[in-house]
Design a protein around this motif. Sequence first.
Motif, mmCIF file in Angstrom:
data_model
loop_
_atom_site.group_PDB
_atom_site.id
_atom_site.type_symbol
_atom_site.label_atom_id
_atom_site.label_comp_id
_atom_site.label_asym_id
_atom_site.label_seq_id
_atom_site.Cartn_x
_atom_site.Cartn_y
_atom_site.Cartn_z
ATOM 1 N N PHE A 171 0.809 -1.213 0.000
ATOM 2 C CA PHE A 171 0.000 0.000 0.000
ATOM 3 C C PHE A 171 0.846 1.268 0.000
ATOM 4 O O PHE A 171 0.691 2.129 -0.868
ATOM 5 C CB PHE A 171 -0.964 0.040 1.190
ATOM 6 N N VAL A 172 1.751 1.383 0.971
ATOM 7 C CA VAL A 172 2.509 2.632 1.105
ATOM 8 C C VAL A 172 3.278 2.938 -0.180
ATOM 9 O O VAL A 172 3.192 4.046 -0.725
ATOM 10 C CB VAL A 172 3.462 2.565 2.310
ATOM 11 N N PHE A 173 4.013 1.942 -0.695
ATOM 12 C CA PHE A 173 4.794 2.181 -1.910
ATOM 13 C C PHE A 173 4.105 1.653 -3.164
ATOM 14 O O PHE A 173 4.208 2.260 -4.225
ATOM 15 C CB PHE A 173 6.196 1.574 -1.764
ATOM 16 N N GLY A 174 3.382 0.546 -3.055
ATOM 17 C CA GLY A 174 2.734 -0.019 -4.226
ATOM 18 C C GLY A 174 1.540 0.766 -4.717
ATOM 19 O O GLY A 174 1.149 0.665 -5.880
ATOM 20 N N GLU A 175 0.939 1.575 -3.826
ATOM 21 C CA GLU A 175 -0.211 2.382 -4.237
ATOM 22 C C GLU A 175 -0.002 3.873 -3.976
ATOM 23 O O GLU A 175 -0.094 4.687 -4.886
ATOM 24 C CB GLU A 175 -1.475 1.896 -3.514
ATOM 25 N N MET A 176 0.304 4.257 -2.720
ATOM 26 C CA MET A 176 0.284 5.680 -2.399
ATOM 27 C C MET A 176 1.429 6.464 -3.028
ATOM 28 O O MET A 176 1.212 7.483 -3.676
ATOM 29 C CB MET A 176 0.271 5.882 -0.890
ATOM 30 N N TRP A 177 2.679 6.006 -2.848
ATOM 31 C CA TRP A 177 3.798 6.743 -3.420
ATOM 32 C C TRP A 177 3.753 6.755 -4.947
ATOM 33 O O TRP A 177 4.363 7.610 -5.591
ATOM 34 C CB TRP A 177 5.138 6.164 -2.951
ATOM 35 N N CYS A 178 3.018 5.804 -5.533
ATOM 36 C CA CYS A 178 2.894 5.753 -6.996
ATOM 37 C C CYS A 178 1.906 6.782 -7.534
ATOM 38 O O CYS A 178 1.874 7.043 -8.737
ATOM 39 C CB CYS A 178 2.443 4.363 -7.436
ATOM 40 N N ARG A 179 1.080 7.357 -6.665
ATOM 41 C CA ARG A 179 0.096 8.330 -7.123
ATOM 42 C C ARG A 179 0.809 9.604 -7.567
ATOM 43 O O ARG A 179 1.744 10.069 -6.913
ATOM 44 C CB ARG A 179 -0.902 8.644 -6.000
ATOM 45 N N ARG A 180 0.371 10.166 -8.679
ATOM 46 C CA ARG A 180 1.053 11.333 -9.234
ATOM 47 C C ARG A 180 0.319 12.643 -8.971
ATOM 48 O O ARG A 180 0.703 13.680 -9.507
ATOM 49 C CB ARG A 180 1.266 11.135 -10.748
ATOM 50 N N GLY A 181 -0.709 12.587 -8.115
ATOM 51 C CA GLY A 181 -1.437 13.813 -7.798
ATOM 52 C C GLY A 181 -0.689 14.759 -6.881
ATOM 53 O O GLY A 181 -1.089 15.910 -6.699
ATOM 54 N N ASP A 183 3.539 15.631 -6.143
ATOM 55 C CA ASP A 183 4.880 15.298 -6.603
ATOM 56 C C ASP A 183 5.739 14.721 -5.473
ATOM 57 O O ASP A 183 5.455 14.907 -4.294
ATOM 58 C CB ASP A 183 5.552 16.539 -7.204
ATOM 59 N N GLU A 184 6.777 14.029 -5.862
ATOM 60 C CA GLU A 184 7.625 13.332 -4.896
ATOM 61 C C GLU A 184 8.269 14.268 -3.865
ATOM 62 O O GLU A 184 8.277 13.952 -2.666
ATOM 63 C CB GLU A 184 8.696 12.522 -5.630
ATOM 64 N N PRO A 185 8.843 15.411 -4.261
ATOM 65 C CA PRO A 185 9.402 16.305 -3.239
ATOM 66 C C PRO A 185 8.365 16.736 -2.199
ATOM 67 O O PRO A 185 8.682 16.822 -0.999
ATOM 68 C CB PRO A 185 9.915 17.498 -4.047
ATOM 69 N N SER A 186 7.136 17.001 -2.628
ATOM 70 C CA SER A 186 6.095 17.398 -1.669
ATOM 71 C C SER A 186 5.788 16.273 -0.698
ATOM 72 O O SER A 186 5.587 16.504 0.498
ATOM 73 C CB SER A 186 4.816 17.804 -2.409
ATOM 74 N N ARG A 187 5.749 15.047 -1.214
ATOM 75 C CA ARG A 187 5.529 13.899 -0.329
ATOM 76 C C ARG A 187 6.671 13.768 0.677
ATOM 77 O O ARG A 187 6.467 13.329 1.816
ATOM 78 C CB ARG A 187 5.373 12.622 -1.147
ATOM 79 N N ARG A 188 7.860 14.124 0.266
ATOM 80 C CA ARG A 188 9.016 14.057 1.179
ATOM 81 C C ARG A 188 8.783 14.909 2.428
ATOM 82 O O ARG A 188 9.034 14.472 3.548
ATOM 83 C CB ARG A 188 10.276 14.564 0.478
#
Length: 261
Positions: A171-181, A183-188
């Motif tokens: 879930f955490v990486f297989g679904e949520m981190w894959c979402r592109r709504g 961006d990765e820096p913001s998720r950081r």
Amino acid sequence: MALLDPIERGQRGLETEAEVAGRTAHEPATLFEQSWRDFVFAEVWTRPGLPRRPRFLVAIASAVTCGLQDSQIDDFVRGALKTEALTLAELREAALHLAVYAGWGNGGTLDRAVTRVAEELGLPPAEVPAICPDPWDPDVRSQRGHDEFAKVMTFAPGPPATPYLEGINNFVFGEMWCRRGLDEPSRRWITLVGVCESGAEIPIRSHIHAAISSGNCQPAEMLEFCLQYGTHAGWPKASRIQSVVLEMIDKVAKGLPWHAK
């Protein structure tokens, strides 16, 4: 060095507060309120070392996890929307991300704040894709999680041998981190607040290292993060995080993994 003028600092604080909160700023009535105006808004929020978008993300996540009042959380959400630092759809994604790294209770607190502010501003509902709208192959999701983990954390994961690790991988990486709504820096930045508040040594060290080694967060920005985080979490917590940040800046520069001695 020129002296700082208290009147100018106070005015700058009120102007910054009005922009950050998306509402009229009021003269402080207590010494505590004056510290918000004169230090948090006049000095911290006006520093150039961290752009407004990550400052909003750190402030929003910290306001929720550190127990600020709903009105204060709403202020940061409103300011992010009115300054266009974040969109409504991105804030919905932020609530989901915060749920993972700070618990679904905190994610719900942010989600409700976003709803309140969106209704206050008369915004239409955000169009965001469902978490998983179509049937999926479990093996495909597992592999996607493994690959996303390796990209985000900058090292390969081990096999998901427990239910907890399965949840991280699937879930955490297989679904949520894959979402592109979002961006990765913001998720950081949201992740960093969550792991810092957890006090958990391995997530703190590994995520700070990954934020820097991935290139998503520059060393100077990470040092500014410690200050921004400290205004909500307090100097003792921020002091610990700064020591890890300094250590990981050095390790990344030397090409060392986060756990190297």
